[in-house]
Write an enzyme that holds these catalytic residues in place. Sequence first.
Site, PDB file in Angstrom:
ATOM      1  N   ASP A 206      -4.930  12.007  -6.000  1.00  0.00           N
ATOM      2  CA  ASP A 206      -3.870  11.567  -5.087  1.00  0.00           C
ATOM      3  C   ASP A 206      -3.519  10.091  -5.246  1.00  0.00           C
ATOM      4  O   ASP A 206      -2.421   9.668  -4.903  1.00  0.00           O
ATOM      5  CB  ASP A 206      -4.280  11.823  -3.632  1.00  0.00           C
ATOM      6  CG  ASP A 206      -4.324  13.301  -3.299  1.00  0.00           C
ATOM      7  OD1 ASP A 206      -3.598  14.075  -3.952  1.00  0.00           O
ATOM      8  OD2 ASP A 206      -5.088  13.680  -2.391  1.00  0.00           O
ATOM      9  N   ARG A 286      -0.476   6.309  10.462  1.00  0.00           N
ATOM     10  CA  ARG A 286      -1.787   6.893  10.154  1.00  0.00           C
ATOM     11  C   ARG A 286      -2.910   5.872  10.193  1.00  0.00           C
ATOM     12  O   ARG A 286      -3.564   5.607   9.190  1.00  0.00           O
ATOM     13  CB  ARG A 286      -1.772   7.604   8.793  1.00  0.00           C
ATOM     14  CG  ARG A 286      -0.827   8.777   8.721  1.00  0.00           C
ATOM     15  CD  ARG A 286      -1.016   9.548   7.420  1.00  0.00           C
ATOM     16  NE  ARG A 286      -0.151  10.719   7.368  1.00  0.00           N
ATOM     17  CZ  ARG A 286      -0.179  11.630   6.405  1.00  0.00           C
ATOM     18  NH1 ARG A 286      -1.032  11.503   5.409  1.00  0.00           N
ATOM     19  NH2 ARG A 286       0.645  12.664   6.431  1.00  0.00           N
TER      20      ARG A 286
END
Length: 408
Positions: A206, A286
């Site tokens: 990722d 986040r």
Amino acid sequence: MAMPLSFPSLLSLLSLLSLLLIPSLISSSPVPNPDSVIEEVHGSINASRRSLGFLSCGSGNPIDDCWRCDPKWEQNRQRLADCAIGFGKHATGGRDGKIYVVTDSSDHPVNPKPGTLRYAVIQDEPLWIIFKSDMTIKLKEELMMNSFKTIDGRGANVHIAGGPCITIQYVSNIIIHGLNIHDCKQGGNAYVRDSPNHYGWRTLSDGDGVSIFGGSHVWVDHCSLSNCRDGLIDAIRGSTAITISNNYMTHHNKVMLLGHSDTYTQDKNMQVTIAFNHFGEGLVQRMPRCRLGNFHVVNNDYTHWEMYAIGGSGNPTINSQGNRFLAPNDVFNKEVTKHEDAPQSQWSKWNWRSSGDLLLNGAFFTASGAGSSSSYAKASSLGARPSSLVSSLTGSAGSLKCKKGSRC
């Protein structure tokens, strides 16, 4: 006039100092009972308070006050492992192994040379990894860590940057301390070694700064993180017993994801402590985003966000205590929280609470759930200090400039 200490009082004081300055032998163990964690951490905070007058350098941050007052920290680096708190407090890292010195900043993902960081982290035995000098390490593929490792950047200016970064996959007892982790890229579709006797094919990663995948007993402390492809720190796929503390995070969109998906039920056992961090300029959202499990967000300083600070989906338990939230000037983004991917009829039952938080510039926290203290037992990991002290608790967040022979 101050009275001199009696001999019994002097013995008591010396006993206290021995507890503060001599590491205890703590072995790896399963995820601790939340009540016992709370009791132990209250004790560490009280010990920190009692020591302030004598040591004259304490901040009230129980992690830092455990080791930073010692000018001989470099001679006993592994003592740091006994200073962790919260759900990741039993992460021993390489405490019980040898010290390994990184002398070479080069990298080879399959055949790493002795002296490189990758050669150290793949070994089977415990290692406490330090750095001979300042260096920037541009990894060619993910740094696949083996269990019982500490990467300790104190005493050097160490950057992991410009390539894939750190992966903690199906291993335990990892400490990452004192690194600058930034500009991390996607890696994969390549062979990567993860132990002296094994390497395998890795699909695309990722691009996280620190990726925790099925890992446990992990502590990330005093790192500076920014500008990675995906998350700065992500923990998924059954990861648990994690403490993220004293970090300085800046210039990033999706800062921290905790949980693989709303349907990955193994993450219901996730327990993460997020304490004494500074969430700074250029952050969007986040901080963290939680899916399932139990999350203690305590005594952090939130000075920037563009969308929201703390969010989640899938019915996580979020216990926010003693944080300082400074909302942006945008009138549409004052809310600290974001309940995602569910109608109000569902998220109103999720247990999210704010206790002792300082809400500034119009910031507001939307609480939800039953609200009883018993529902937060699994999301409580340390005693929160008053939010008015957040500036001193987080004043040294990020990688530290530690010099040999002096206090860090």
